[in-house]
Design a protein around this motif. Structure first.
Motif, PDB file in Angstrom:
ATOM      1  N   ARG A 122       0.880  -1.080   0.026  1.00  0.00           N
ATOM      2  CA  ARG A 122      -0.078   0.106  -0.173  1.00  0.00           C
ATOM      3  C   ARG A 122       1.089   1.262  -0.007  1.00  0.00           C
ATOM      4  NH1 ARG A 122      -4.359  -1.323   4.753  1.00  0.00           N
ATOM      5  NH2 ARG A 122      -5.073  -3.283   3.989  1.00  0.00           N
ATOM      6  N   ILE A 123       0.841   2.026  -1.095  1.00  0.00           N
ATOM      7  CA  ILE A 123       1.952   3.030  -1.306  1.00  0.00           C
ATOM      8  C   ILE A 123       0.920   4.374  -1.224  1.00  0.00           C
ATOM      9  CG2 ILE A 123       3.392   4.204  -2.783  1.00  0.00           C
ATOM     10  CD1 ILE A 123       3.895   1.427  -1.956  1.00  0.00           C
ATOM     11  N   GLY A 124       1.209   5.367  -0.418  1.00  0.00           N
ATOM     12  CA  GLY A 124       0.453   6.545  -0.178  1.00  0.00           C
ATOM     13  C   GLY A 124       1.010   7.494  -1.304  1.00  0.00           C
ATOM     14  N   ILE A 125       0.432   8.641  -1.776  1.00  0.00           N
ATOM     15  CA  ILE A 125       0.592   9.533  -2.529  1.00  0.00           C
ATOM     16  C   ILE A 125       0.061  10.922  -2.099  1.00  0.00           C
ATOM     17  CG2 ILE A 125      -0.940   9.126  -4.242  1.00  0.00           C
ATOM     18  CD1 ILE A 125       1.147  10.021  -6.601  1.00  0.00           C
ATOM     19  N   THR A 126       0.857  11.691  -1.841  1.00  0.00           N
ATOM     20  CA  THR A 126       0.337  13.254  -1.183  1.00  0.00           C
ATOM     21  C   THR A 126       1.095  14.184  -2.057  1.00  0.00           C
ATOM     22  OG1 THR A 126      -0.242  14.188   0.564  1.00  0.00           O
ATOM     23  CG2 THR A 126       1.867  13.156   0.706  1.00  0.00           C
ATOM     24  N   GLY A 127       0.831  15.344  -1.576  1.00  0.00           N
ATOM     25  CA  GLY A 127       1.285  16.771  -2.284  1.00  0.00           C
ATOM     26  C   GLY A 127       0.487  17.911  -2.055  1.00  0.00           C
ATOM     27  N   GLY A 128       1.012  19.025  -1.922  1.00  0.00           N
ATOM     28  CA  GLY A 128       0.086  20.188  -1.574  1.00  0.00           C
ATOM     29  C   GLY A 128      -0.777  20.524  -2.579  1.00  0.00           C
TER      30      GLY A 128
ATOM     31  N   PHE B 154      -0.216   6.500 -13.227  1.00  0.00           N
ATOM     32  CA  PHE B 154      -0.125   5.173 -12.312  1.00  0.00           C
ATOM     33  C   PHE B 154      -1.451   4.318 -12.921  1.00  0.00           C
ATOM     34  CE2 PHE B 154       2.800   6.929  -9.497  1.00  0.00           C
ATOM     35  CZ  PHE B 154       3.815   5.860  -9.493  1.00  0.00           C
ATOM     36  N   GLN B 155      -2.599   4.800 -12.825  1.00  0.00           N
ATOM     37  CA  GLN B 155      -3.687   4.062 -13.603  1.00  0.00           C
ATOM     38  C   GLN B 155      -3.681   3.670 -14.758  1.00  0.00           C
ATOM     39  OE1 GLN B 155      -6.633   7.464 -12.382  1.00  0.00           O
ATOM     40  NE2 GLN B 155      -7.513   5.935 -10.954  1.00  0.00           N
ATOM     41  N   VAL B 156      -2.997   4.531 -15.715  1.00  0.00           N
ATOM     42  CA  VAL B 156      -2.729   4.044 -17.102  1.00  0.00           C
ATOM     43  C   VAL B 156      -1.835   2.729 -16.990  1.00  0.00           C
ATOM     44  CG1 VAL B 156      -1.350   4.609 -19.146  1.00  0.00           C
ATOM     45  CG2 VAL B 156      -2.970   6.298 -18.156  1.00  0.00           C
ATOM     46  N   LEU B 157      -1.149   2.408 -15.971  1.00  0.00           N
ATOM     47  CA  LEU B 157      -0.138   1.466 -16.010  1.00  0.00           C
ATOM     48  C   LEU B 157      -1.066   0.395 -15.167  1.00  0.00           C
ATOM     49  CD1 LEU B 157       3.104   3.125 -14.832  1.00  0.00           C
ATOM     50  CD2 LEU B 157       2.583   2.266 -16.972  1.00  0.00           C
ATOM     51  N   GLY B 158      -2.345   0.311 -15.036  1.00  0.00           N
ATOM     52  CA  GLY B 158      -3.159  -0.627 -14.309  1.00  0.00           C
ATOM     53  C   GLY B 158      -3.107  -0.831 -12.944  1.00  0.00           C
ATOM     54  N   VAL B 159      -2.649   0.170 -12.255  1.00  0.00           N
ATOM     55  CA  VAL B 159      -2.283   0.703 -10.767  1.00  0.00           C
ATOM     56  C   VAL B 159      -3.612   1.101 -10.072  1.00  0.00           C
ATOM     57  CG1 VAL B 159      -1.149   1.247  -8.804  1.00  0.00           C
ATOM     58  CG2 VAL B 159      -0.059   0.679 -10.882  1.00  0.00           C
ATOM     59  N   PRO B 160      -4.369   0.098  -9.051  1.00  0.00           N
ATOM     60  CA  PRO B 160      -5.674   0.732  -8.746  1.00  0.00           C
ATOM     61  C   PRO B 160      -5.286   1.954  -7.856  1.00  0.00           C
ATOM     62  CG  PRO B 160      -5.670  -1.426  -8.300  1.00  0.00           C
ATOM     63  CD  PRO B 160      -4.050  -1.190  -8.595  1.00  0.00           C
ATOM     64  N   VAL B 161      -6.018   3.101  -7.699  1.00  0.00           N
ATOM     65  CA  VAL B 161      -5.694   4.319  -7.101  1.00  0.00           C
ATOM     66  C   VAL B 161      -7.127   4.455  -6.137  1.00  0.00           C
ATOM     67  CG1 VAL B 161      -5.237   6.694  -7.023  1.00  0.00           C
ATOM     68  CG2 VAL B 161      -4.146   5.232  -8.776  1.00  0.00           C
ATOM     69  N   TYR B 162      -6.971   4.929  -4.822  1.00  0.00           N
ATOM     70  CA  TYR B 162      -8.029   5.273  -4.034  1.00  0.00           C
ATOM     71  C   TYR B 162      -8.017   6.704  -3.924  1.00  0.00           C
ATOM     72  CZ  TYR B 162     -10.946   5.377   0.224  1.00  0.00           C
ATOM     73  OH  TYR B 162     -11.948   5.572   1.025  1.00  0.00           O
ATOM     74  N   ASP B 163      -9.061   7.292  -4.293  1.00  0.00           N
ATOM     75  CA  ASP B 163      -9.070   8.991  -4.261  1.00  0.00           C
ATOM     76  C   ASP B 163      -9.877   9.326  -2.879  1.00  0.00           C
ATOM     77  OD1 ASP B 163     -10.034  11.545  -4.502  1.00  0.00           O
ATOM     78  OD2 ASP B 163     -10.096  11.271  -6.610  1.00  0.00           O
TER      79      ASP B 163
ATOM     80  N   ALA C 106       9.760  -5.123  -5.962  1.00  0.00           N
ATOM     81  CA  ALA C 106       9.827  -5.330  -4.515  1.00  0.00           C
ATOM     82  C   ALA C 106       8.747  -6.206  -4.218  1.00  0.00           C
ATOM     83  CB  ALA C 106       9.517  -4.011  -3.871  1.00  0.00           C
ATOM     84  N   THR C 107       7.836  -6.413  -4.818  1.00  0.00           N
ATOM     85  CA  THR C 107       6.397  -7.458  -4.534  1.00  0.00           C
ATOM     86  C   THR C 107       6.422  -8.655  -5.369  1.00  0.00           C
ATOM     87  OG1 THR C 107       5.286  -6.185  -6.272  1.00  0.00           O
ATOM     88  CG2 THR C 107       5.011  -5.522  -3.734  1.00  0.00           C
ATOM     89  N   GLY C 108       7.554  -8.695  -6.305  1.00  0.00           N
ATOM     90  CA  GLY C 108       7.522  -9.705  -7.036  1.00  0.00           C
ATOM     91  C   GLY C 108       8.247 -10.897  -6.698  1.00  0.00           C
TER      92      GLY C 108
ATOM     93  N   TYR D 293       0.332  -3.908  -6.125  1.00  0.00           N
ATOM     94  CA  TYR D 293       0.490  -2.585  -5.042  1.00  0.00           C
ATOM     95  C   TYR D 293      -0.830  -1.916  -5.469  1.00  0.00           C
ATOM     96  CZ  TYR D 293       2.712   0.310  -8.739  1.00  0.00           C
ATOM     97  OH  TYR D 293       3.100   1.222  -9.667  1.00  0.00           O
ATOM     98  N   VAL D 294      -0.992  -0.961  -4.371  1.00  0.00           N
ATOM     99  CA  VAL D 294      -2.266  -0.028  -4.872  1.00  0.00           C
ATOM    100  C   VAL D 294      -1.622   1.465  -4.224  1.00  0.00           C
ATOM    101  CG1 VAL D 294      -3.962  -1.505  -4.564  1.00  0.00           C
ATOM    102  CG2 VAL D 294      -3.274  -0.501  -2.629  1.00  0.00           C
ATOM    103  N   LEU D 295      -2.179   2.332  -4.908  1.00  0.00           N
ATOM    104  CA  LEU D 295      -1.891   3.621  -4.379  1.00  0.00           C
ATOM    105  C   LEU D 295      -2.917   4.469  -3.490  1.00  0.00           C
ATOM    106  CD1 LEU D 295      -0.334   5.404  -7.361  1.00  0.00           C
ATOM    107  CD2 LEU D 295       0.687   4.709  -5.273  1.00  0.00           C
ATOM    108  N   LYS D 296      -2.814   5.005  -2.409  1.00  0.00           N
ATOM    109  CA  LYS D 296      -3.971   5.814  -1.794  1.00  0.00           C
ATOM    110  C   LYS D 296      -3.610   7.283  -1.852  1.00  0.00           C
ATOM    111  CE  LYS D 296      -6.246   6.596   2.695  1.00  0.00           C
ATOM    112  NZ  LYS D 296      -6.702   6.366   3.990  1.00  0.00           N
ATOM    113  N   GLU D 297      -4.249   7.996  -2.480  1.00  0.00           N
ATOM    114  CA  GLU D 297      -4.337   9.534  -2.828  1.00  0.00           C
ATOM    115  C   GLU D 297      -4.718  10.278  -1.594  1.00  0.00           C
ATOM    116  OE1 GLU D 297      -5.229  13.232  -6.058  1.00  0.00           O
ATOM    117  OE2 GLU D 297      -5.793  11.037  -6.397  1.00  0.00           O
ATOM    118  N   ALA D 298      -4.128  11.123  -1.169  1.00  0.00           N
ATOM    119  CA  ALA D 298      -4.598  12.069  -0.141  1.00  0.00           C
ATOM    120  C   ALA D 298      -3.927  13.200   0.191  1.00  0.00           C
ATOM    121  CB  ALA D 298      -4.644  11.310   1.185  1.00  0.00           C
ATOM    122  N   ALA D 299      -4.288  14.323   0.127  1.00  0.00           N
ATOM    123  CA  ALA D 299      -3.877  15.577   0.415  1.00  0.00           C
ATOM    124  C   ALA D 299      -3.380  15.692   1.669  1.00  0.00           C
ATOM    125  CB  ALA D 299      -4.751  17.080   0.069  1.00  0.00           C
ATOM    126  N   LEU D 300      -4.194  15.471   2.662  1.00  0.00           N
ATOM    127  CA  LEU D 300      -3.979  15.306   4.074  1.00  0.00           C
ATOM    128  C   LEU D 300      -3.575  13.808   4.491  1.00  0.00           C
ATOM    129  CD1 LEU D 300      -6.771  17.569   4.944  1.00  0.00           C
ATOM    130  CD2 LEU D 300      -4.631  18.267   4.416  1.00  0.00           C
TER     131      LEU D 300
END
Length: 200
Positions: free
Chosen positions: A3-9, A21-30, A198-200, A109-116
């Motif tokens: 589970r990878i987080g992604i953040t930024g101002g 990342f979604q184009v590469l087939g990675v699920p993203v939680y908005d 890393a997950t292979g 792996y999946v991404l969780k996108e969150a500003a906070l």
């Protein structure tokens, strides 16, 4: 499954990076989109919101009145803290349920996108964090172009409520530079390959 987080101002371009990342087939939680959905549809959270902010939190048709709630919460730091304290635990549970479904589909792996991500404590659910970085002047200009209804002071106010870019960079495991001086796609591809290894 990692589970990878992604953040930024605001204005950093994390949504653009997530789409790559979604184009590469990675699920993203908005997190932002899911928070709006959960606030509108979770009966327990609806009751908590009405208890804290009054019946006007929802219209007579039962729709979340975001304008009313923003007026109540975003003008007062104590009210905003109260709103976040109600919403964030529900979003955490929603993410756990979503992540379980992605694991069943055997995603690496999946991404969780969150500003906070840090402010909400959501980083505790995650294995590693990506920060999308752009200098404040670049972010400020982007938001004004993107959101013509916002004033320069509005953008500065939002930036002031978010964790500083310096602290985000210090706490990040990975950084994607989206500062108009670096190509973003090669950075995303390199991270994707690294996560797969890393997950292979």
């Amino acid at each position: 499954m990692r589970r990878i987080g992604i953040t930024g101002g605001i204005g950093s371009g994390k949504s653009v990076v997530c789409r790559l990342f979604q184009v590469l087939g990675v699920p993203v939680y908005d997190s932002d989109a899911r928070a709006k959905w959960v606030m509108a549809h979770d009966p327990a959270l609806r009751a908590e919101l009405i208890g804290a902010f009054g019946a006007a939190t929802f219209t007579t048709e039962g729709q979340l009145d975001r304008t009313y709630l923003a007026r109540r919460a975003f003008q007062d730091p104590a009210q905003l803290a109260a709103l976040n304290a109600l919403v964030h635990p529900h979003i955490g549970r929603d993410f756990e349920q979503w992540a379980a479904r992605q694991q069943e589909q055997q995603h690496a792996y999946v991404l969780k996108e969150a500003a906070l991500l840090y402010e909400s404590g959501a980083y505790r659910q995650l294995d590693q964090i990506i920060t999308v970085f752009a200098p404040s002047e670049v972010r400020h200009a982007r938001v004004l172009r993107r959101d013509p209804h916002r004033t320069a002071d509005d953008v500065l106010s939002i930036m002031g409520k978010q964790l500083s870019e310096e602290e985000k960079l210090q706490r990040a495991d990975f950084v994607v530079y989206n500062d108009d001086a670096h190509l973003v796609i090669p950075q995303v591809l390199a991270l994707h390959e690294q996560f797969l290894r890393a997950t292979g």
